[in-house]
Design a protein around this motif. Structure first.
Motif, mmCIF file in Angstrom:
data_model
loop_
_atom_site.group_PDB
_atom_site.id
_atom_site.type_symbol
_atom_site.label_atom_id
_atom_site.label_comp_id
_atom_site.label_asym_id
_atom_site.label_seq_id
_atom_site.Cartn_x
_atom_site.Cartn_y
_atom_site.Cartn_z
ATOM 1 N N UNK A 1 13.854 112.109 13.675
ATOM 2 C CA UNK A 1 12.324 112.069 13.465
ATOM 3 C C UNK A 1 12.102 111.318 14.288
ATOM 4 N N UNK A 2 10.660 110.964 13.802
ATOM 5 C CA UNK A 2 9.674 109.806 14.108
ATOM 6 C C UNK A 2 8.246 109.712 14.408
ATOM 7 N N UNK A 3 7.885 109.460 14.301
ATOM 8 C CA UNK A 3 6.867 108.711 13.706
ATOM 9 C C UNK A 3 5.943 107.320 14.828
ATOM 10 N N UNK A 4 5.067 108.403 15.941
ATOM 11 C CA UNK A 4 3.774 107.551 17.193
ATOM 12 C C UNK A 4 3.016 107.377 16.679
ATOM 13 N N UNK A 5 3.249 105.570 16.024
ATOM 14 C CA UNK A 5 1.785 105.306 15.633
ATOM 15 C C UNK A 5 1.110 104.630 17.010
ATOM 16 N N UNK A 59 1.963 113.026 20.901
ATOM 17 C CA UNK A 59 3.247 113.905 20.460
ATOM 18 C C UNK A 59 4.854 114.347 21.331
ATOM 19 N N UNK A 60 3.901 114.125 22.948
ATOM 20 C CA UNK A 60 4.770 114.224 23.776
ATOM 21 C C UNK A 60 6.286 112.476 22.971
ATOM 22 N N UNK A 61 5.568 111.611 23.174
ATOM 23 C CA UNK A 61 6.511 110.820 23.273
ATOM 24 C C UNK A 61 7.189 110.684 21.461
ATOM 25 N N UNK A 62 6.318 111.499 20.879
ATOM 26 C CA UNK A 62 7.280 111.168 19.718
ATOM 27 C C UNK A 62 8.366 111.978 19.317
ATOM 28 N N UNK A 63 8.060 113.269 20.739
ATOM 29 C CA UNK A 63 9.142 114.520 20.347
ATOM 30 C C UNK A 63 9.990 113.989 21.194
ATOM 31 N N UNK A 64 9.459 113.486 22.086
ATOM 32 C CA UNK A 64 10.872 112.625 23.253
ATOM 33 C C UNK A 64 11.781 112.186 22.150
ATOM 34 N N UNK A 65 11.850 111.048 21.936
ATOM 35 C CA UNK A 65 12.391 110.216 20.597
ATOM 36 C C UNK A 65 12.824 110.437 19.769
ATOM 37 N N UNK A 66 12.080 111.692 18.950
ATOM 38 C CA UNK A 66 12.932 112.603 17.622
ATOM 39 C C UNK A 66 14.126 112.888 18.425
ATOM 40 N N UNK A 67 13.995 114.044 19.747
ATOM 41 C CA UNK A 67 14.940 114.457 19.909
ATOM 42 C C UNK A 67 16.283 113.912 20.703
ATOM 43 N N UNK A 68 16.174 112.394 21.121
ATOM 44 C CA UNK A 68 16.936 111.544 21.539
ATOM 45 C C UNK A 68 17.533 111.101 20.460
ATOM 46 N N UNK A 69 17.098 110.634 19.479
ATOM 47 C CA UNK A 69 18.040 109.805 18.112
ATOM 48 C C UNK A 69 18.182 110.813 17.646
#
Lengths: 819, 284
Positions: free
Chosen positions: B180-184, B274-284
């Motif tokens: 998961x990720x929350x990009x604020x 959204x791109x950043x949140x997904x990239x972070x979530x998918x790589x964590x």
């Protein structure tokens, strides 16, 4: 004897003493104005206009008067004759247009937030409740908000009776002043010419303690407690505004929680609380909410700055023309019209220009009045010139520090007479800059910047420079006179040695967070050889500290501190006479060191405590010596002091979001000799935060009706430690030659210097996309929009024309987002 | 900053709270942690005749497992959510988002349920709750009912809760093993989100097997970015796949303008974040 103290083993000056003030303040043993309630106190609440410009058709207070606990409801009509007009002490020109400035609106309101009625009630809650029951009918008038359109002929008028929105136009010309050449000629002859328009946004002082006033009329005098920076000025101004005899007014500034210029004011609420106390014959207290501060306390900055700079192709600046519009808001407050004028003396900064012309037109609008805010005129000037130096460097494709080096005053040239007519006594810009560049790692960051540009990184790096100076230590009275200011700039102190050898130091400066108690204790401790702990500093009460001109403009140490030095030295002189008498020797045979008078060449001596007791008992004093060990001094400085420094900021700009992150911040300030490095560090950190806040975060925004839409901290963005980088600071110490301590003042340095450093860094990070400015605050949206517009215009634009120089031809902002 | 006069009660059970509310009619306000209500009262943006403080209702605090669900009591403080192991294990997105809420003081006073029922579209916890298909358990005079998150958020500051109902708890399906990720994105640390993107994804065999994306402050309510979710299904989380998915972030949004962001910028941010949140979530 020699009155100059020999340095004790560990002098207080320069020691990082922890503040005497803190134990009490941090444990909550505070005496804020709002903490105090004399018996019988009633509470005042002020009803404020929700509209920016209107005639008041009617006010119905009948229901409010009937409400529980209400003692009185007063409108402007009720006190129209009694209230007088709020003072403006700085009529900048003889033909200045100034409207009547009632504390409470009578016929019309001119900004949203202006007082229209007030309620005194048994409790603050009842007073507040009654405000809701007052019914005011407004007849709307045209609202004047934009400075530029307000300044034009034919604009709707804020004050119909003045016939114009222009308050005054003030000019300085180096030809007329005999300080230099003709700027128009310089611009015509320029090999490079840079024209820019910058916008200084409106800011709101965000002191921690909201304003509060308590007036007790039950004694022989009216006692006024106020959260003010200026108790002495307030006392005189109450007398002059309301006609109450000055000796019947005592003003006390108890603990005051910050000011930043926002409490350098004689406020409507001080007058209104006074009048209500007078009417009711009992103590009345008013304490504002934060939103009241935001809409009715004075604002700061708010200028349009048009600049034209002439230079040679080698980077030498040959002239600067400054054309300002300054927004006064709806009324002139204490020093409103003079604030931009202070900047006139600073646009040349640390540089040697051949020609200079400054014009400022002050303009009325239907907004909250503006007045002093930390730096007051000098941050605006410093921002403009430091941005222009970067723009010149970009035009010439030179390193921005190199451009500065070519133009600044070298340390061998002091004292230096500037084009603006000041004499800078001392400085060493090279030393501060060399140290800052070394700490910053300038070249490595430039290398990284190149790499990021070459890689096309999403995050670009920018480096911003600000090599600043400021004038502080306000002020030589003769200079204030020449600028038409209504008072002098001297300061007063009294030093009293008590019978037991403890010492009271009275100062006319009025601390509200600056640590005077600690610093003055250190100064006097060294002078008298009395322990730091044995000294009490009295201030902020016109009864205990009867003479003074208070605290603003980084004046306290450089002016008030020197008065304390002089009073101390008089005490030592007098003590020497008594000591010589006690020791049965000549004064010339005495040495004074570490609090002891010693007969030279013997082991005989007497301590200052013994002398104090002898003065107290007065059993055997020398002829002509009065029985006390007190002395006082009033000090009027010969010159301003000129702190300077080099600030360097590395900022990362996220080119996708427009977000800015300060990666590192280095500053090397030269504030002269330092009394207490801990206090200096605190002032620098706070100042940096405030200057960075202007660059990136804070802005007072009004909607088209003139309503302030940033009236809470949810919308007016004051940064916290979370948003700020770790500051790396250092100092060089070039002593001021204008005072015996060699001090310059540090209260505003960080704020003045940091704003352009940050904005220069932001612009530098994205200049290669074609961006030449971003309007403050450099919000993510503005940065993103500047980038978007630059990218789209560079995609469509043909190759730019040959030759040097650029101008923003439409008078707007050169490729800068302004939304 | 003095509120208008009001009566105050502090019931100790859900039933008592509901009874008090239903007898007060529409002129009562429910007080949870007070982080929104108190400023509203002090600025007199509301002047209820009665404030019902839920601070003493012990059964509304705490976090527990019930089978496939994680149950978070509405009066659980952000601080307690943040340090709870069950939340970290089964609802990582909630934990990550809660970490971005305001500051320690606010997180100690403010409550999970209070944030959700206040329904400020700039509030951070709404988008995760929506993205995770939470069910809101509300209690009223006629008993309890469950409201799906999709039906719960109605408009600005408006939920499907009736005036005589209170949110008792939030039931979340377990997202065990999801990243998961929350990009604020906000202006200063303590400011509301300009835009926020909440995402949690299940990566299996190098592909995104399931994805949930919720947007903060892109309309009158939190928005479920279904276009993005669909675009991700079955895709390997490559830069290109994420970029293409993120390009659909603004579908179905109705962002507003304010001093921090006009609509076009806000929409741009939604895509980037959204791109950043997904990239972070998918790589964590």
């Amino acid at each position: 004897m020699t009155a100059t103290p020999v340095s004790p083993s560990e002098p207080e000056l320069g020691r990082a003493r922890k503040r005497k003030e803190d134990a009490r303040l941090v444990t909550g043993r505070t005496r804020w104005t709002d903490n105090m309630s004399p018996p019988g106190t009633v509470h005042l609440a002020v009803l404020r206009s929700p509209v920016a410009h209107a005639r008041i058709s009617s006010i119905d207070t009948s229901e409010a008067r009937r409400m529980s606990g209400v003692h009185a409801v007063v409108t402007g009509a009720d006190i129209a004759q009694r209230q007088g007009s709020l003072p403006c002490a700085w009529p900048v020109t003889e033909d200045m247009k100034a409207p009547d400035a009632p504390s409470m609106a009578v016929d019309s309101v001119n900004f949203a937030g202006e007082a229209v009625a007030m309620v005194a009630a048994r409790s603050a809650a009842e007073a507040r409740d009654a405000l809701d029951a007052i019914d005011v009918d407004y007849e709307d008038l045209d609202v004047v908000l934009d400075i530029e359109s307000a300044a034009r002929d034919g604009s709707p008028l804020v004050h119909e009776e003045l016939g114009t929105n222009r308050n005054a136009t003030w000019t300085f010309d180096s030809v007329e002043a005999g300080t230099g050449g003709d700027v128009e000629q310089a611009l015509r002859d320029a090999e490079v010419r840079v024209d820019r328009t910058f916008r200084q946004q409106r800011l709101i002082p965000a002191f921690m303690e909201p304003r509060s006033v308590l007036v007790d009329p039950t004694g022989e005098q009216y006692t006024v407690w106020s959260a003010t920076q200026v108790p002495h000025i307030l006392r005189t101004m109450i007398a002059m505004t309301l006609g109450t005899p000055e000796h019947k007014v005592r003003v006390i500034a108890p603990d005051v929680g910050g000011g930043f210029g926002g409490k350098l004011q004689v406020t409507p609420e001080e007058m209104l609380t006074f009048l209500m106390a007078e009417q009711l014959g009992r103590p009345v207290k008013w304490t504002e909410s934060r939103s009241e501060t935001m809409i009715s306390g004075h604002h700061g900055r708010d200028q349009v700055q048009r600049l034209s700079l002439a230079a040679r192709a080698d980077g030498t600046v040959t002239g600067l023309k400054v054309d300002l519009l300054a927004d006064m808001g709806a009324y002139l407050r204490l020093v409103s019209p003079g604030v931009p004028i202070l900047g006139a003396l600073m646009f040349n900064s640390i540089y040697k220009f051949d020609a200079y012309r400054f014009t400022c037109t002050n303009v009325f609008t239907n907004k909250t009045p503006t007045d002093a805010y930390r730096g007051a005129g000098r941050p605006e000037a410093t921002f403009a010139i430091e941005r222009m130096m970067d723009e010149l460097a970009a035009e010439l494709d030179m390193d921005p520090m190199e451009v500065r080096r070519r133009n600044w005053i070298s340390h061998e040239e002091f004292p230096f007479d500037t084009i603006a007519g000041l004499t800078y006594d001392s400085g060493n810009y090279e030393a501060a800059t060399d140290r800052a560049m070394e700490m910053f790692g300038y070249q490595q960051l430039r290398d990284e910047q190149v790499q990021r540009r070459q890689r096309g990184d999403t995050v670009q790096l920018g480096i911003g420079i600000s090599t600043f100076t400021e004038m502080c230590g306000l002020a030589p009275s003769r200079v204030l006179g020449s600028l038409s200011y209504g008072a002098g700039g001297w300061e007063h102190s009294q030093v009293r040695v008590l019978p037991t050898g403890k010492v009271e130091v009275v100062t006319g400066t009025s601390p509200h967070g600056q640590s005077h108690v600690t610093a003055w204790s250190q100064i006097v401790s060294d002078r008298l050889g009395v322990p730091f702990e044995d000294i009490e500093v009295l201030h902020g009460d016109t009864q205990s500290s009867p003479r003074g001109l208070d605290t603003y403009g980084s004046r306290s140490l450089a002016v008030g501190g020197i008065a304390a030095v002089q009073a101390s030295d008089k005490v030592v002189d007098k003590a020497g006479k008594i000591a010589a008498h006690m020791l049965e020797c000549s004064e010339q045979d005495l040495d004074f060191a570490e609090g002891r008078f010693a007969v030279r060449g013997t082991d005989k001596g007497v301590g200052i405590t013994d002398v104090a007791l002898a003065a107290f008992t007065a059993h055997d004093l020398p002829e002509g010596v009065e029985p006390n060990l007190d002395a006082e001094a009033s000090y009027d400085p010969e010159n301003f002091s000129f702190p300077h420094g080099t600030h360097l900021c590395a900022a990362e700009v996220d080119t996708e979001t427009g977000g800015v992150r300060i990666r590192s911040y280095v500053c090397v300030d030269d504030v002269g000799s330092v009394v207490n490095p801990l206090i200096v560090e605190g002032q620098v950190h706070g100042g940096l935060a405030q200057g960075i806040a202007q660059a990136l975060y804070e802005e007072a925004i009004h909607d088209e009706d003139g309503t302030l839409t940033t009236a809470t901290f949810a919308d007016y963005l004051v940064p916290s430690t979370m948003d700020l980088p770790e500051f790396r600071t250092d100092r060089t110490e070039t002593e001021a030659t204008s005072n015996p301590l060699g001090v310059k003042g540090v209260g505003e340095a960080g704020t003045i210097a940091s704003t352009p450093a940050v904005v220069n860094a932001v612009v530098d990070a994205i200049r290669h996309y074609g961006v030449t400015d971003v309007r403050m605050p450099c919000s993510p949206q503005r940065v993103w929009r500047a980038l978007s517009e630059a990218r789209s215009s560079s995609a469509t634009e043909a190759e730019s024309g040959g030759g040097l120089g650029s101008s923003d031809s439409d008078g707007g902002f050169a490729t800068g987002g302004d939304r | 900053m003095i509120p208008a006069e009001f009566d105050y009660v502090a019931p100790s059970t859900v039933e008592e709270a509901v009874r008090t509310l239903s007898s007060a009619g529409e002129d009562a306000k429910v007080l949870a942690g007070g982080q929104s209500l108190l400023p509203v009262l002090r600025m007199r943006l509301a002047d209820p005749s009665l404030v019902v403080d839920l601070g003493k209702v012990a059964e509304m605090r705490g976090i527990r497992e019930e089978g496939d669900e994680l149950v978070i009591g509405a009066m659980t403080s952000h601080h307690d959510v943040l340090r709870d192991d069950l939340v970290s294990e089964h609802a990582g997105l909630i934990a990550l988002t809660t970490r971005t809420v305001a500051d320690p003081q606010v997180r100690h006073r403010g409550t999970f349920g209070g944030s959700i029922t206040h329904a400020d579209p700039a509030g951070d916890l709404l988008a995760p709750v929506l993205a995770m298909d939470a069910e809101m358990v509300v209690a009223g005079p006629s008993g309890r009912r469950n409201i799906a998150a999709r039906e719960f958020f109605v408009d600005y500051f408006t939920t499907a809760i009736e005036p005589d109902e209170i949110l008792v708890e939030v039931r979340l399906p377990k997202y065990t093993g999801w990243s998961a990720h929350y990009e604020k994105f906000n202006r200063v640390a303590q400011a509301w989100s300009v835009v926020g993107v909440a995402t949690t994804v299940l990566v299996e065999g190098g592909k995104i097997a399931r994805a949930r994306v919720g947007l903060t402050n892109m309309g009158a309510t939190p928005i479920r970015a279904e276009g993005v979710e669909q675009a991700l299904l079955g895709a390997a989380p490559t830069e290109e796949a994420i970029r293409q998915a993120a390009a659909r972030a603004t579908e179905g949004t109705s962002a507003g303008s304010d001093a921090n962001a006009d609509v076009d910028y806000r929409e741009h941010l939604a895509e980037v974040l959204t791109g950043r949140a997904l990239a972070t979530a998918a790589s964590s």
